[in-house]
Scaffold this motif. Sequence first.
Motif, PDB file in Angstrom:
ATOM      1  N   GLN A 160      -2.975   9.913  -2.071  1.00 61.12           N
ATOM      2  CA  GLN A 160      -4.076   9.452  -1.230  1.00 61.12           C
ATOM      3  C   GLN A 160      -4.015   7.940  -1.039  1.00 61.12           C
ATOM      4  OE1 GLN A 160      -7.619  10.922  -3.103  1.00 61.12           O
ATOM      5  NE2 GLN A 160      -7.192  13.051  -2.564  1.00 61.12           N
ATOM      6  N   THR A 161      -3.694   7.237  -2.100  1.00 58.88           N
ATOM      7  CA  THR A 161      -3.587   5.778  -2.017  1.00 58.88           C
ATOM      8  C   THR A 161      -2.458   5.374  -1.072  1.00 58.88           C
ATOM      9  OG1 THR A 161      -4.392   5.587  -4.298  1.00 58.88           O
ATOM     10  CG2 THR A 161      -3.279   3.660  -3.372  1.00 58.88           C
ATOM     11  N   VAL A 162      -1.328   6.067  -1.167  1.00 57.50           N
ATOM     12  CA  VAL A 162      -0.193   5.775  -0.291  1.00 57.50           C
ATOM     13  C   VAL A 162      -0.559   6.072   1.161  1.00 57.50           C
ATOM     14  CG1 VAL A 162       2.152   6.500   0.315  1.00 57.50           C
ATOM     15  CG2 VAL A 162       1.557   6.052  -2.070  1.00 57.50           C
ATOM     16  N   GLU A 163      -1.259   7.166   1.408  1.00 54.47           N
ATOM     17  CA  GLU A 163      -1.678   7.503   2.776  1.00 54.47           C
ATOM     18  C   GLU A 163      -2.621   6.439   3.325  1.00 54.47           C
ATOM     19  OE1 GLU A 163      -3.350  11.414   2.970  1.00 54.47           O
ATOM     20  OE2 GLU A 163      -1.477  12.385   2.398  1.00 54.47           O
ATOM     21  N   ALA A 164      -3.571   5.988   2.489  1.00 58.01           N
ATOM     22  CA  ALA A 164      -4.505   4.953   2.941  1.00 58.01           C
ATOM     23  C   ALA A 164      -3.769   3.667   3.266  1.00 58.01           C
ATOM     24  CB  ALA A 164      -5.568   4.705   1.872  1.00 58.01           C
ATOM     25  N   LEU A 165      -2.812   3.290   2.411  1.00 57.31           N
ATOM     26  CA  LEU A 165      -2.037   2.078   2.675  1.00 57.31           C
ATOM     27  C   LEU A 165      -1.182   2.220   3.929  1.00 57.31           C
ATOM     28  CD1 LEU A 165      -0.922   1.105  -0.951  1.00 57.31           C
ATOM     29  CD2 LEU A 165      -2.538  -0.117   0.515  1.00 57.31           C
ATOM     30  N   ALA A 166      -0.616   3.400   4.129  1.00 57.19           N
ATOM     31  CA  ALA A 166       0.204   3.640   5.321  1.00 57.19           C
ATOM     32  C   ALA A 166      -0.660   3.553   6.583  1.00 57.19           C
ATOM     33  CB  ALA A 166       0.890   4.993   5.225  1.00 57.19           C
ATOM     34  N   ALA A 167      -1.890   4.079   6.495  1.00 58.74           N
ATOM     35  CA  ALA A 167      -2.790   4.020   7.652  1.00 58.74           C
ATOM     36  C   ALA A 167      -3.155   2.576   7.962  1.00 58.74           C
ATOM     37  CB  ALA A 167      -4.046   4.840   7.387  1.00 58.74           C
ATOM     38  N   LYS A 168      -3.393   1.775   6.931  1.00 56.11           N
ATOM     39  CA  LYS A 168      -3.720   0.366   7.151  1.00 56.11           C
ATOM     40  C   LYS A 168      -2.521  -0.388   7.708  1.00 56.11           C
ATOM     41  CE  LYS A 168      -7.473  -0.287   3.891  1.00 56.11           C
ATOM     42  NZ  LYS A 168      -7.953  -1.035   2.722  1.00 56.11           N
ATOM     43  N   ALA A 169      -1.341   0.001   7.342  1.00 56.50           N
ATOM     44  CA  ALA A 169      -0.131  -0.677   7.805  1.00 56.50           C
ATOM     45  C   ALA A 169       0.270  -0.245   9.209  1.00 56.50           C
ATOM     46  CB  ALA A 169       1.019  -0.418   6.830  1.00 56.50           C
ATOM     47  N   ASP A 170      -0.232   0.894   9.685  1.00 55.20           N
ATOM     48  CA  ASP A 170       0.129   1.407  11.019  1.00 55.20           C
ATOM     49  C   ASP A 170      -0.735   0.713  12.067  1.00 55.20           C
ATOM     50  OD1 ASP A 170       1.094   2.781  13.154  1.00 55.20           O
ATOM     51  OD2 ASP A 170       0.446   4.765  12.468  1.00 55.20           O
TER      52      ASP A 170
END
Length: 166
Positions: free
Chosen positions: A30-40
């Motif tokens: 979940q943390t990785v997904e949140a970071l990926a969303a912020k980076a996109d």
Amino acid sequence: MNDESQNKMGTPTPEELREQVERTRDELGQTVEALAAKADIKAQAKGKAEAVKEQAAEKAAAVKEQAAVKAASASGQIREKTGQAAELVKDRTPDAVLEKTAQAAAQVRESAARAGQYAADRTPDPLLEKAGRAATAARANRAPLIAGGALLIAFLLVRRSRGRNR
């Protein structure tokens, strides 16, 4: 020492360790997904663009609705003022004039009906059909015909006044 004695002393069992590892993996995912969303940035920009587009559409609809309400209000006020003016003219016009006007209008309608019937009786059928088509076209294009008639009357009045001045 056996496994049971170690469990009672606070050491986790292999099953508990597996569950803890699984929870940690889920949290990490979940943390990785949140970071990926912020980076996109592209996806964020697209989302913001859609939000702005929706807000603009809502505001446009609201403005359109307000304009329609104001137009309806203005139209109602104009109708009301026109009715008041007509009523005022009618109230200030003497009854004798109103009666004579009504009589004259009735006579004109009766004479026009007789003349129309006489013309219809004496006119050949092909000519009546052409006249009917012309009348339909005239009804469909009233504004240009009225404007043309007004111009013709203005022209004739100017010509007439110039003839008197010579």
